[in-house]
Scaffold this motif. Structure first.
Motif, PDB file in Angstrom:
ATOM      1  N   ILE A  86       0.840  -1.202   0.000  1.00  0.00           N
ATOM      2  CA  ILE A  86       0.000   0.000   0.000  1.00  0.00           C
ATOM      3  C   ILE A  86       0.869   1.244   0.000  1.00  0.00           C
ATOM      4  O   ILE A  86       0.553   2.239  -0.667  1.00  0.00           O
ATOM      5  N   SER A  87       1.977   1.211   0.724  1.00  0.00           N
ATOM      6  CA  SER A  87       2.907   2.349   0.724  1.00  0.00           C
ATOM      7  C   SER A  87       3.461   2.584  -0.673  1.00  0.00           C
ATOM      8  O   SER A  87       3.713   3.728  -1.074  1.00  0.00           O
ATOM      9  N   ARG A  88       3.664   1.498  -1.415  1.00  0.00           N
ATOM     10  CA  ARG A  88       4.199   1.642  -2.766  1.00  0.00           C
ATOM     11  C   ARG A  88       3.191   2.320  -3.685  1.00  0.00           C
ATOM     12  O   ARG A  88       3.580   3.046  -4.609  1.00  0.00           O
ATOM     13  N   TYR A  89       1.887   2.112  -3.439  1.00  0.00           N
ATOM     14  CA  TYR A  89       0.869   2.830  -4.211  1.00  0.00           C
ATOM     15  C   TYR A  89       1.065   4.332  -4.048  1.00  0.00           C
ATOM     16  O   TYR A  89       0.993   5.093  -5.020  1.00  0.00           O
ATOM     17  N   VAL A  90       1.308   4.756  -2.812  1.00  0.00           N
ATOM     18  CA  VAL A  90       1.517   6.178  -2.559  1.00  0.00           C
ATOM     19  C   VAL A  90       2.757   6.671  -3.290  1.00  0.00           C
ATOM     20  O   VAL A  90       2.754   7.739  -3.908  1.00  0.00           O
TER      21      VAL A  90
END
Length: 234
Positions: A86-90
């Motif tokens: 999910i952090s990589r989406y950001v």
């Protein structure tokens, strides 16, 4: 290597590894699917996403995406997306905004707080595989057939790769990137392996890994290198 007439955008993209850019573009496609209303299991065609913009977007919409991903579950009830994913989406959305001249949503309080909350409430212990022991390595090496005419060459290569990774603590990507030109045998010391680029050396400064000689020929990485070199020369 960038071409002689490379544009500023080409150089800007060269600041990231190809794997990172591929991951970001994949995440941006998933963001476009989400904005278009596709569910996780639904198939989308490229033309259905052509008109879906991924930058600029309202930070509140990015926060909603993160919450949806954090709440997504697998059939067995487990989390579909880890907080790191999910952090990589950001990171991908921020990258897309920055390169188009917009303010990255990840810098806003709402996105930062939602991401922080996901990390605190959705984190799970990392299950790590047990490291290979020296005894297990010896057993594995001795089971590799190097006597058969057909498979002996491959077996000799596999022994060298296993020992290089074990003794040199190479990541898989670094190991597979090595070439014969990167290796040098130094009498009394071992094999000098030049690592041109790694995950922690994206600028390509390079460094030398020394694979020292061992007392046991079975688990001696330089010995395996010599055997492989002689076979290649023959």
């Amino acid at each position: 290597m960038a071409p002689a007439d490379a544009s500023p955008r080409v150089f800007a993209e060269a600041s990231l590894s190809p794997n990172t850019i591929r991951a970001y573009r994949s995440d941006l496609r998933q963001f476009a699917r989400w904005r278009a209303g596709f569910l996780e299991h639904e198939i989308s065609e490229p033309h259905e996403l052509e008109q879906i913009s991924t930058a600029p977007v309202d930070p509140a919409e990015v926060a909603a995406l993160l919450a949806d991903k954090a709440n997504a579950v697998l059939p067995d009830g487990g989390q579909r997306y880890a907080p790191s994913t999910i952090s990589r989406y950001v990171a991908a959305i921020d990258w897309e905004h920055a390169r188009r001249g917009h303010t990255p949503p990840g810098a806003t309080p709402i996105v930062r707080d939602v991401l922080k909350g996901i990390r605190r409430t959705r984190s799970v212990p990392v299950r790590r595989a047990k490291p290979m022991t020296l005894k297990a390595l010896q057993t594995t090496l001795l089971k590799i057939d190097v006597a058969d005419l057909q498979t002996g060459a491959l077996g000799t290569r596999d022994q060298a790769l296993l020992l290089f990774r074990f003794v040199g603590a190479f990541r898989e990507s670094k190991l597979t990137a090595l070439t014969v030109a990167d290796l040098r045998l130094v009498d009394g010391e071992g094999v000098y392996a030049r690592v041109r680029k790694s995950k922690t050396d994206q600028d390509g400064a390079g460094r030398i890994n020394v694979l020292q000689q061992g007392a046991n020929p079975v688990t001696c990485a330089p010995c395996a290198y010599v055997r492989l070199s002689r076979l290649m020369a023959a």
